[in-house]
Scaffold this motif. Structure first.
Motif, short mmCIF file in Angstrom:
data_model
loop_
_atom_site.label_atom_id
_atom_site.label_comp_id
_atom_site.label_asym_id
_atom_site.label_seq_id
_atom_site.Cartn_x
_atom_site.Cartn_y
_atom_site.Cartn_z
N THR A 38 45.79 38.40 27.43
CA THR A 38 45.83 39.54 28.36
C THR A 38 44.77 40.55 27.93
OG1 THR A 38 48.21 39.27 28.74
CG2 THR A 38 47.24 41.39 29.32
N PHE A 39 43.84 40.84 28.82
CA PHE A 39 42.80 41.82 28.50
C PHE A 39 43.40 43.22 28.47
CE2 PHE A 39 39.90 38.59 30.48
CZ PHE A 39 39.11 38.37 29.35
N SER A 40 43.01 43.99 27.46
CA SER A 40 43.38 45.41 27.43
C SER A 40 42.46 46.17 28.36
CB SER A 40 43.25 45.95 26.01
OG SER A 40 41.88 45.98 25.61
N GLU A 41 42.85 47.37 28.72
CA GLU A 41 42.01 48.20 29.59
C GLU A 41 40.66 48.46 28.93
OE1 GLU A 41 42.05 52.59 31.81
OE2 GLU A 41 43.82 51.85 30.76
N MET A 76 37.98 35.61 21.66
CA MET A 76 37.77 36.54 22.78
C MET A 76 37.01 37.77 22.32
SD MET A 76 38.26 36.67 26.01
CE MET A 76 39.68 35.70 26.47
N SER A 77 37.23 38.22 21.09
CA SER A 77 36.52 39.40 20.59
C SER A 77 35.02 39.13 20.53
CB SER A 77 37.06 39.81 19.22
OG SER A 77 36.86 38.77 18.27
N ILE A 79 38.49 45.35 29.34
CA ILE A 79 37.99 45.23 30.72
C ILE A 79 36.82 46.18 30.93
CG2 ILE A 79 38.56 45.63 33.14
CD1 ILE A 79 41.37 44.63 32.55
N ASN A 80 36.96 47.40 30.43
CA ASN A 80 35.87 48.38 30.57
C ASN A 80 34.59 47.90 29.88
OD1 ASN A 80 37.55 50.08 32.01
ND2 ASN A 80 38.10 51.36 30.23
N LYS A 81 34.76 47.27 28.72
CA LYS A 81 33.59 46.77 28.00
C LYS A 81 32.97 45.57 28.72
CE LYS A 81 34.87 48.27 23.33
NZ LYS A 81 35.25 47.81 21.95
N LEU A 82 33.80 44.65 29.17
CA LEU A 82 33.30 43.43 29.82
C LEU A 82 32.60 43.73 31.14
CD1 LEU A 82 36.28 41.01 29.13
CD2 LEU A 82 33.93 40.70 28.34
N LEU A 83 33.08 44.75 31.85
CA LEU A 83 32.51 45.07 33.17
C LEU A 83 31.56 46.26 33.12
CD1 LEU A 83 35.67 44.52 35.42
CD2 LEU A 83 33.90 42.88 34.75
N ALA A 95 44.47 49.06 44.33
CA ALA A 95 44.11 49.35 42.95
C ALA A 95 45.24 48.97 42.01
CB ALA A 95 43.76 50.84 42.80
N GLU A 96 46.48 49.28 42.44
CA GLU A 96 47.64 48.94 41.63
C GLU A 96 47.80 47.43 41.50
OE1 GLU A 96 52.50 49.64 41.58
OE2 GLU A 96 51.27 50.50 43.16
N GLU A 97 47.60 46.70 42.63
CA GLU A 97 47.70 45.24 42.60
C GLU A 97 46.62 44.63 41.73
OE1 GLU A 97 47.48 44.26 46.67
OE2 GLU A 97 49.61 44.59 47.08
N GLY A 98 45.41 45.21 41.80
CA GLY A 98 44.30 44.70 40.99
C GLY A 98 44.57 44.88 39.51
N GLU A 99 45.20 46.00 39.13
CA GLU A 99 45.51 46.25 37.72
C GLU A 99 46.56 45.27 37.22
OE1 GLU A 99 44.84 47.96 34.18
OE2 GLU A 99 43.80 48.41 36.05
N ILE A 100 47.57 45.01 38.09
CA ILE A 100 48.61 44.05 37.72
C ILE A 100 48.02 42.67 37.54
CG2 ILE A 100 50.70 42.88 38.54
CD1 ILE A 100 51.46 45.50 39.95
#
Length: 539
Positions: A495-498, A330-331, A501-505, A530-535
């Motif tokens: 599980t992607f870390s925050e 994944m890295s 996700i920031n890097k991928l998007l 936004a909360e549901e999307g983060e979960i």
């Protein structure tokens, strides 16, 4: 009427040649297939010559007729020793168009069958009356096998199958793979295995030759099914998974799959292997971006071990899954995505994008109604696009300049959530329309479509068309949805870390305009979504 040059009566092309080329009638016209690569070639050749002849004057036609009937010359070779026939055959053909290895192999095996009949031996043949009869039986088997091989290699009119590619894949399954030479299977077959020296020294038996030929005949059917699943007679689930695998590239799995089909594994188990192969091809080559020959030798060896019963089917599936887990990273995926953004290409230049978005589209299909054909991606059209940037690369319309203000906003152009699979290829210029115009299909007074909008497109397009507007937030939310689909669809326990996700998007701290942030802060529905999307993204 008899012709000097014609097909043998049992050749599938014979009826077509007589009825469609020569204009004769045939009682077998309705019993023989009229679709194959060879028949297609005959049809195209007829059309070619008809076009050329239609433009000739009467004098030119007479001159051409005389050339064909009186001026063509042929060489006739009278050979007394049957063994010299095969040497002459190879010598003559190698001075013109090179023979394929499959053609050379047939010639060699027939030669060995004739040589066998002449060898002196003290052995007593118990199975057949004479060695000559044994040799004749082998020759008949070889001729029938090669006829079957060419029938299946030419069975598809849409895909040309290589005889040497088939022979190579079979060699990898039947013999132990050796990558030391550039053409190892030719060397193995013609210089090491099927030689006169080995036959004379009794290191090679006529029974071993027949066993090999029988394997070729059985294997070519499986090889055709693997390469042309939609034209095969295998079950529907097998067709679906073979088609999916062919989209991402079957690669080094052909010998292994051929062994599985030859050994007649049950359908459910075959699907497990096909799923494992598809997962390897996508995650290792498209996501991790390993070298294209990764694990090739390993899988070739696995095919041979399985075919020879040195490995069980469950061993094979577990091995493919193990190789996937070993090579997948994944890295690598995250870092490669960052590099693409640095080049201002993002996910738009990702080699796995088309397959990924197509699989996402397939997951949305309802009532078995497909809205996108894979052919759209294979048949490139000039100045046409099949994957669109919803927020365009050249945003000039006020709709876009009002919503994408900061550098962080604009950096989302090539983000995964901004890329959309289209059901109909569009002119590249249409990408610059406003979102309102992109969403809606337009028709003229006659009801004819003059602009294909998202609302009548693919399932992915329809989903996007239901959004009220298109903003940086929408891009990020959809990107997270697609990343979640990625993990679930290919069964990735991760599980992607925050930060990932920031890097991928390509999300930066300036990804929202000040006005949008203020509006969103006052909207309770946004806070909930936004909360549901983060979960969802962290499941």
């Amino acid at each position: 009427m008899k012709y000097r040059f014609q097909y043998s009566a049992d050749d599938p092309s014979d009826v077509y040649f007589k009825t469609q080329i020569l204009g004769q009638t045939s009682a077998n016209a309705y019993t023989q297939p009229n679709t194959s690569l060879y028949i297609k070639n005959l049809s195209e050749a007829k059309a070619f010559f008809e076009e050329k002849l239609n433009g000739l004057s009467q004098e030119a036609l007479i001159d051409l007729f005389l050339k064909v009937t009186e001026r063509l010359k042929f060489n006739e070779y009278m050979i007394d020793d049957i063994n010299d026939v095969y040497v002459t055959f190879e010598t003559m053909n190698n001075r013109g168009k090179s023979l394929s290895i499959l053609e050379l192999l047939k010639n060699r095996l027939i030669y060995l069958s004739s040589l066998y009949a002449e060898l002196k031996s003290d052995d007593v043949d118990a199975d057949l009356a004479t060695k000559a009869e044994k040799a004749k039986d082998l020759r008949d088997t070889i001729n029938n096998t090669w006829k079957t091989i060419y029938i299946f290699l030419g069975k598809s009119t849409s895909k040309k199958l290589s005889d040497d590619a088939f022979l190579r894949d079979h060699w990898m399954m039947y013999f132990k793979y050796d990558r030391k030479t550039s053409m190892p299977f030719k060397d193995e077959l013609l210089s090491k295995t099927f030689t006169a020296k080995r036959l004379i020294k009794k290191e090679l038996t006529i029974e071993a030759i027949k066993t090999y030929v029988d394997s070729l005949r059985e294997s070519v059917v499986a090889w055709f099914n693997i390469n042309c699943p939609q034209e095969s007679d295998i079950d529907m689930e097998g067709k679906i998974w073979l088609t999916r695998l062919s989209r991402v590239g079957i690669g080094s799995f052909r010998p292994l799959l051929m062994a599985a089909y030859v050994k007649k594994q049950e359908s459910a188990k075959l699907q497990d292997l096909l799923k494992a192969c598809e997962r390897f091809r996508f995650l290792v080559f498209r996501v991790t971006e390993r070298r294209s020959n990764t694990s090739d030798s390993h899988f070739y060896g696995l095919a041979h071990d399985y075919y020879c019963d040195r490995k069980t089917f469950d061993d094979v599936v577990g091995d493919v899954q193990g190789q996937t887990n070993y090579w997948f990273s994944m890295s690598n995926f995250v870092n490669a995505s960052v590099d693409r953004y640095k080049k201002r290409e993002g996910f738009y230049s990702w080699s796995g994008l088309r397959y990924f978005l197509y699989e996402y589209e397939r997951s949305q299909v309802k009532d078995n109604v497909k809205k996108v054909n894979w052919d759209l991606f294979e048949n490139n059209q000039k100045d046409k696009i099949s994957i669109e940037h919803i927020y365009p690369q050249s945003p000039k319309d006020k709709y876009w300049t009002d919503r994408f203000v900061t550098d962080g906003d604009k950096a989302l152009t090539h983000s995964l959530g901004n890329l959309l699979l289209l059901s109909v290829a569009k002119n590249s210029g249409e990408q610059n329309y406003s979102f309102e115009k992109k969403k809606k299909t337009e028709r003229n007074e006659k009801g004819e479509v003059i602009h294909n909008g998202y609302d009548t497109g693919s399932y992915s397009e329809i989903y996007v068309s239901q959004k009220e507007d298109w903003t940086p937030k929408r891009i990020i939310d959809r990107g997270k949805e697609l990343l979640t689909f990625f993990l679930e669809h290919w069964k990735i326990d991760y599980t992607f870390s925050e930060e990932e996700i920031n890097k991928l998007l390509n999300i930066s701290s300036a990804s929202y305009t000040a006005s949008e942030a203020l509006t969103l802060a006052e909207d309770p529905d946004w806070a909930k979504s936004a909360e549901e999307g983060e979960i969802l993204a962290n499941q």
